[in-house]
Write a protein that holds these residues in place. Sequence first.
Motif, PDB file in Angstrom:
ATOM      1  N   ARG A 272       0.859  -1.189   0.000  1.00 51.47           N
ATOM      2  CA  ARG A 272       0.000   0.000   0.000  1.00 51.47           C
ATOM      3  C   ARG A 272       0.892   1.234   0.000  1.00 51.47           C
ATOM      4  O   ARG A 272       1.598   1.482   0.960  1.00 51.47           O
TER       5      ARG A 272
ATOM      6  N   GLN B 263      -0.024   4.401   0.125  1.00 55.34           N
ATOM      7  CA  GLN B 263      -0.554   5.398   1.052  1.00 55.34           C
ATOM      8  C   GLN B 263      -1.630   4.757   1.906  1.00 55.34           C
ATOM      9  O   GLN B 263      -2.279   3.802   1.495  1.00 55.34           O
ATOM     10  N   MET B 264      -1.804   5.331   3.099  1.00 53.57           N
ATOM     11  CA  MET B 264      -2.809   4.788   4.005  1.00 53.57           C
ATOM     12  C   MET B 264      -3.341   5.922   4.874  1.00 53.57           C
ATOM     13  O   MET B 264      -2.591   6.821   5.262  1.00 53.57           O
ATOM     14  N   LYS B 265      -4.633   5.863   5.173  1.00 51.67           N
ATOM     15  CA  LYS B 265      -5.234   6.876   6.031  1.00 51.67           C
ATOM     16  C   LYS B 265      -4.864   6.609   7.483  1.00 51.67           C
ATOM     17  O   LYS B 265      -4.649   5.466   7.872  1.00 51.67           O
ATOM     18  N   GLY B 266      -4.816   7.693   8.274  1.00 47.60           N
ATOM     19  CA  GLY B 266      -4.504   7.532   9.678  1.00 47.60           C
ATOM     20  C   GLY B 266      -4.925   8.739  10.482  1.00 47.60           C
ATOM     21  O   GLY B 266      -5.226   9.796   9.936  1.00 47.60           O
ATOM     22  N   VAL B 267      -4.942   8.570  11.780  1.00 48.07           N
ATOM     23  CA  VAL B 267      -5.307   9.640  12.714  1.00 48.07           C
ATOM     24  C   VAL B 267      -4.061   9.987  13.513  1.00 48.07           C
ATOM     25  O   VAL B 267      -3.412   9.107  14.082  1.00 48.07           O
ATOM     26  N   CYS B 268      -3.731  11.278  13.580  1.00 49.22           N
ATOM     27  CA  CYS B 268      -2.558  11.733  14.313  1.00 49.22           C
ATOM     28  C   CYS B 268      -2.871  11.714  15.808  1.00 49.22           C
ATOM     29  O   CYS B 268      -3.816  12.357  16.268  1.00 49.22           O
TER      30      CYS B 268
ATOM     31  N   VAL C 197       0.977   7.985  14.778  1.00 46.33           N
ATOM     32  CA  VAL C 197      -0.204   7.881  13.918  1.00 46.33           C
ATOM     33  C   VAL C 197      -0.829   6.505  14.072  1.00 46.33           C
ATOM     34  O   VAL C 197      -0.118   5.496  14.041  1.00 46.33           O
TER      35      VAL C 197
ATOM     36  N   LEU D 134      -3.028   4.014  12.092  1.00 45.54           N
ATOM     37  CA  LEU D 134      -3.436   3.786  10.712  1.00 45.54           C
ATOM     38  C   LEU D 134      -4.824   3.162  10.655  1.00 45.54           C
ATOM     39  O   LEU D 134      -5.352   2.666  11.662  1.00 45.54           O
ATOM     40  N   SER D 135      -5.393   3.171   9.444  1.00 52.65           N
ATOM     41  CA  SER D 135      -6.733   2.596   9.271  1.00 52.65           C
ATOM     42  C   SER D 135      -6.722   1.082   9.448  1.00 52.65           C
ATOM     43  O   SER D 135      -7.768   0.482   9.694  1.00 52.65           O
ATOM     44  N   SER D 136      -5.531   0.474   9.364  1.00 48.02           N
ATOM     45  CA  SER D 136      -5.432  -0.970   9.604  1.00 48.02           C
ATOM     46  C   SER D 136      -5.425  -1.303  11.091  1.00 48.02           C
ATOM     47  O   SER D 136      -5.482  -2.463  11.462  1.00 48.02           O
TER      48      SER D 136
END
Length: 118
Positions: A74, A76-81, A102, A104-106
């Motif tokens: 992957r 790029q991957m989405k994530g929350v800081c 961070v 990650l969405s995983s």
Amino acid sequence: MLPSIFLLLAPLSRASLLNSRSNPSTLALSSQALNHTRLFSATPSPLVTLMQVLRGCRVPQRARKPVSPAMVNRPQMKGVCLKVGITKPKKPNSGERKTARVRLSSGRTITAYISGEG
């Protein structure tokens, strides 16, 4: 001349040299001394120490992974800081590296470097 021959011969023939000091005509090299002479080589013979035997063979280092294990296949991957902070490098290097923790969405939590900051 006797001390130089004494140093060049193998340890097995020292006793024969000590006995032959009284009679110089018996100062011939024995077959044992001829068999124990050094071979003509620039490198010493490979002798193994006890610690090398106990530790075992050399184990090659594992290859470094070219990609992050959290981002497998992957780009790029989405994530929350979760947290933003400054990390200082180890001794010979200096500077303040801007990093972020961070999630990650995983579901994995990683430390990411913020490029272009500061």
